[in-house]
Design an enzyme around this catalytic site. Structure first.
Site, mmCIF file in Angstrom:
data_model
loop_
_atom_site.group_PDB
_atom_site.id
_atom_site.type_symbol
_atom_site.label_atom_id
_atom_site.label_comp_id
_atom_site.label_asym_id
_atom_site.label_seq_id
_atom_site.Cartn_x
_atom_site.Cartn_y
_atom_site.Cartn_z
ATOM 1 N N LYS A 1 31.276 37.638 33.993
ATOM 2 C CA LYS A 1 31.745 37.492 35.122
ATOM 3 C C LYS A 1 31.846 38.691 36.185
ATOM 4 C CE LYS A 1 36.579 37.737 35.615
ATOM 5 N NZ LYS A 1 37.048 38.456 36.725
ATOM 6 N N ASN A 2 32.220 39.985 35.614
ATOM 7 C CA ASN A 2 32.598 41.030 36.243
ATOM 8 C C ASN A 2 31.133 41.768 36.552
ATOM 9 O OD1 ASN A 2 35.166 40.507 36.637
ATOM 10 N ND2 ASN A 2 35.974 41.866 35.049
ATOM 11 N N ARG B 1 39.789 38.383 44.929
ATOM 12 C CA ARG B 1 40.099 39.703 44.989
ATOM 13 C C ARG B 1 38.598 40.385 45.119
ATOM 14 N NH1 ARG B 1 43.059 44.541 45.021
ATOM 15 N NH2 ARG B 1 41.756 46.213 43.955
ATOM 16 N N CYS C 1 43.855 37.839 41.126
ATOM 17 C CA CYS C 1 44.887 37.865 40.286
ATOM 18 C C CYS C 1 46.076 38.518 40.583
ATOM 19 C CB CYS C 1 44.396 38.545 38.810
ATOM 20 S SG CYS C 1 43.469 37.427 37.757
ATOM 21 N N ARG D 1 47.536 46.165 42.942
ATOM 22 C CA ARG D 1 46.065 46.036 43.416
ATOM 23 C C ARG D 1 45.757 46.541 44.831
ATOM 24 N NH1 ARG D 1 43.167 41.736 40.078
ATOM 25 N NH2 ARG D 1 41.587 43.710 39.655
ATOM 26 N N PRO D 2 46.026 47.708 45.133
ATOM 27 C CA PRO D 2 45.682 48.246 46.495
ATOM 28 C C PRO D 2 44.391 48.444 46.636
ATOM 29 C CG PRO D 2 46.345 50.091 45.064
ATOM 30 C CD PRO D 2 46.632 48.950 44.289
ATOM 31 N N ILE D 3 43.783 48.497 48.059
ATOM 32 C CA ILE D 3 42.445 48.746 48.386
ATOM 33 C C ILE D 3 42.108 50.315 48.981
ATOM 34 C CG2 ILE D 3 41.766 46.465 48.467
ATOM 35 C CD1 ILE D 3 41.813 46.440 51.416
ATOM 36 N N ASP D 4 43.320 51.039 48.845
ATOM 37 C CA ASP D 4 43.083 52.404 49.548
ATOM 38 C C ASP D 4 41.756 53.238 49.061
ATOM 39 O OD1 ASP D 4 44.264 52.377 46.869
ATOM 40 O OD2 ASP D 4 45.335 54.472 47.239
ATOM 41 N N LEU D 5 41.455 52.964 47.712
ATOM 42 C CA LEU D 5 40.430 53.857 47.359
ATOM 43 C C LEU D 5 39.047 53.141 47.994
ATOM 44 C CD1 LEU D 5 41.489 54.606 43.727
ATOM 45 C CD2 LEU D 5 41.842 56.133 45.636
ATOM 46 N N ASP E 1 41.484 43.754 29.899
ATOM 47 C CA ASP E 1 41.381 42.545 30.120
ATOM 48 C C ASP E 1 41.497 41.790 28.636
ATOM 49 O OD1 ASP E 1 40.880 42.441 32.821
ATOM 50 O OD2 ASP E 1 38.845 42.681 32.521
ATOM 51 N N ARG F 1 38.728 30.149 36.632
ATOM 52 C CA ARG F 1 38.237 31.331 37.576
ATOM 53 C C ARG F 1 37.179 32.271 36.911
ATOM 54 N NH1 ARG F 1 41.915 35.286 38.621
ATOM 55 N NH2 ARG F 1 39.867 36.546 38.968
HETATM 56 N N1 EPU Z 1 43.292 51.081 42.431
HETATM 57 C C1 EPU Z 1 44.042 51.996 43.287
HETATM 58 N N2 EPU Z 1 43.254 51.872 44.588
HETATM 59 C C2 EPU Z 1 42.255 51.039 44.742
HETATM 60 C C3 EPU Z 1 41.566 50.429 43.636
HETATM 61 C C4 EPU Z 1 42.248 50.405 42.603
HETATM 62 O O1 EPU Z 1 44.924 52.307 43.075
HETATM 63 O O2 EPU Z 1 41.858 51.095 45.888
HETATM 64 C C5 EPU Z 1 43.865 51.196 40.882
HETATM 65 C C6 EPU Z 1 44.519 49.803 40.493
HETATM 66 O O3 EPU Z 1 45.763 49.362 41.125
HETATM 67 C C7 EPU Z 1 44.718 50.000 38.961
HETATM 68 C C8 EPU Z 1 43.674 50.999 38.622
HETATM 69 O O4 EPU Z 1 43.014 51.415 39.832
HETATM 70 O O5 EPU Z 1 45.876 50.575 38.838
HETATM 71 C C9 EPU Z 1 42.298 50.405 37.843
HETATM 72 O O6 EPU Z 1 41.900 49.510 38.624
HETATM 73 P P1 EPU Z 1 40.248 48.793 38.875
HETATM 74 O O7 EPU Z 1 39.917 49.282 40.383
HETATM 75 O O8 EPU Z 1 39.370 49.526 37.827
HETATM 76 O O9 EPU Z 1 40.427 47.502 38.657
HETATM 77 P P2 EPU Z 1 39.588 46.521 39.569
HETATM 78 O O10 EPU Z 1 38.113 47.085 39.725
HETATM 79 O O11 EPU Z 1 40.080 45.804 40.579
HETATM 80 C C10 EPU Z 1 38.214 45.472 37.493
HETATM 81 C C11 EPU Z 1 38.027 44.289 37.030
HETATM 82 C C12 EPU Z 1 39.372 43.777 36.132
HETATM 83 C C13 EPU Z 1 39.420 44.748 35.241
HETATM 84 C C14 EPU Z 1 39.510 46.039 35.876
HETATM 85 C C15 EPU Z 1 39.953 47.016 34.783
HETATM 86 C C16 EPU Z 1 36.285 43.339 38.394
HETATM 87 C C17 EPU Z 1 35.980 42.191 39.558
HETATM 88 N N3 EPU Z 1 37.535 43.117 38.089
HETATM 89 O O12 EPU Z 1 39.186 45.334 38.497
HETATM 90 O O13 EPU Z 1 38.949 42.317 35.640
HETATM 91 O O14 EPU Z 1 40.932 44.342 34.714
HETATM 92 O O15 EPU Z 1 38.465 46.389 36.315
HETATM 93 O O16 EPU Z 1 38.961 47.056 33.829
HETATM 94 O O17 EPU Z 1 35.270 43.731 38.056
HETATM 95 C C18 EPU Z 1 39.619 40.336 35.131
HETATM 96 O O18 EPU Z 1 38.608 40.138 34.895
HETATM 97 O O19 EPU Z 1 40.635 39.666 34.800
HETATM 98 C C19 EPU Z 1 40.062 41.517 35.883
HETATM 99 C C20 EPU Z 1 41.065 41.756 36.401
#
Ligand code: EPU
Length: 426
Positions: A30-31, A101, A125, A130-134, A312, A405
């Protein structure tokens, strides 16, 4: 418009306590699929993607991309031909963004190829803030201008330019987004403290076959030299490592001998190491895993970015530990909202103490009992299915959109193993 909202009404009825047998094949990741579709926007030529999992998240992504003007046709099961030549819009449909997301994954490719994207804060989820600041910070470093319109954001850049980016936090989707955007930027981009997940390596390898110049994927420093355009491409999605791990736990929690096929055990080495320490009997081949009935004892985990223990698989592992002898400490370091489902496990008979939002202690084994519960998110949802299978009696699991999902056709696939599960609509 799809009828996926109706899935809120659908539920699983599961009778636990059954021994399973047979084989289950792992679907495409999926990812990775959720990144390969957006990556298709980087090229004006068609992209063929194979082994795509048939899941709700992919359907929402297809609807979002079609709304922008992309043409997506399905050739055979799991095979999609994507043409983004006729994209004529840069604003993502807010109602669909709410469901997914991963809609944020469209931002980098849209900015790189069309110079603009407008999006609302993405849904998906509920596992923390889950911010998008980065993402926003990274695109701005590459020269994008951000306009806050109140209800949504617009990012604009006539031409993105290479930048030196250090991520203050390791993030999978931020790494992938900046990597994709940088393939068409002017000059060299360096991403430091990059995530190293196998899906990132696969994404970079795929883009390189289309003419991108990406080095270092799978290490903490990725260097991308921008190119003018990418050619057509053909990709095959790698096996889903989270499904692989979940099915391994499924075999163990039901004390069954099952064979998990079409997988890559190397991608879940940390889980396999921990299961081995907990006493699990497994036969691990190059592309299969066989589980055997095992006497498990408690084991501790700390979730960590790859190659650490995947967040996960934290919930499925926690459910397994409710059936293991002794104490297990589960430390979730990635997301702050990803342990609250343990309250539901306690209602089913588990003995789990929450120390703080990031840590729980599981005292096992305790018998579990079938209950009526609702799935809070994707991974906690499948874990409730695992708990129901280890329970005496009947469980009803509501809000299964959250499970559909991410797990393809899960009901018939589990039924084939002998799981007593059915989906009903009320
Ligand atoms: N974060 C920030 N700012 C941002 C983005 C992320 O602070 O702009 C933080 C998050 O809040 C979190 C950390 O960075 O504390 C790590 O999150 P990450 O960004 O790695 O997670 P993600 O990219 O949103 C992906 C997978 C998730 C999986 C995580 C960790 C996808 C679509 N999603 O999420 O998958 O848990 O990496 O491996 O690739 C799932 O499949 O159920 C799922 C949630």
């Amino acid at each position: 418009m799809g009828n996926y909202q109706n899935l809120y009404m659908e539920k699983y009825i599961i009778n636990g306590g059954k021994k399973l047998s047979g084989e289950i094949a792992v679907s495409g990741a999926k990812n990775l699929a959720l990144k390969i579709f957006p990556a298709a926007i980087l090229s004006s030529q068609p992209i063929l993607v194979k082994n795509v999992p048939e899941i709700e998240d992919i359907q929402r992504l297809i609807e979002l991309m079609e709304d922008l003007g992309a043409k997506i046709t399905t050739q055979a099961k799991g095979e999609y031909l994507i043409s983004t030549e006729e994209i004529n819009k840069t604003k993502l449909r807010p109602d669909l963004v709410h469901w997914l997301r991963s809609s944020i994954m469209l931002a980098g490719p849209m900015l790189a190829r069309f110079g603009e994207i407008t999006l609302t804060h993405p849904g998906g989820c509920v596992i923390g803030q889950r911010p998008i600041d980065l993402f926003l910070e990274g695109f701005q470093k590459m020269g994008a201008k951000m306009i806050d319109n109140g209800a949504d954001y617009t990012l604009q850049a006539k031409k993105l330019r290479g930048a030196k980016i250090i991520l203050p936090k390791i993030s999978v989707t931020v790494t992938e987004s900046l990597l994709m955007a940088a393939t068409l930027a002017e000059g060299v981009t360096e991403i430091k403290n990059a995530a190293m997940e196998p899906e990132i390596v696969a994404l970079a390898e795929y883009l390189n076959t289309q003419g991108a110049k990406i080095q270092g994927a799978g290490t903490p420093v990725i260097t991308i030299t921008g190119v003018k355009e990418l050619s057509a491409g053909e990709f095959e999605i790698i096996p889903d490592r989270i499904e692989t791990g979940t099915f391994t736990i499924l075999g163990l929690i039901t004390n069954s001998q099952i064979k998990i096929t079409k997988c890559n055990p190397e991608h879940i080495e940390n889980l396999l190491y921990t299961l081995n320490k907990a006493g699990a009997k497994l036969d691990i081949g190059p592309d299969y895993i066989i589980t055997y009935p095992s006497q498990l004892h408690g084991a501790n985990i700390v979730t960590h970015e790859y190659p650490g223990f995947p967040t996960d698989l934290q919930a499925p592992f926690t459910v397994l530990m409710t059936q293991a002898q002794g104490i297990s400490l589960i430390h979730e370091t990635i997301f702050e909202g990803r342990l609250f489902y343990t309250d539901i496990l306690n209602q089913m008979g588990a003995n789990i103490i929450m120390c703080d939002p990031h840590r729980v202690v599981v005292n096992g084994p305790t018998p579990l009992y079938g209950r009526k519960v609702a799935s809070p998110d994707l991974r906690a949802g499948i874990s409730l299915v695992l708990a129901a299978l280890a329970s005496q009696g009947t469980s009803t699991i509501e809000n299964i959109y959250q499970i559909n999902r991410g797990y393809e056709n899960i009901v018939p696939r589990l039924q084939k193993l002998g799981v007593d599960i059915k989906q009903i609509n009320e």
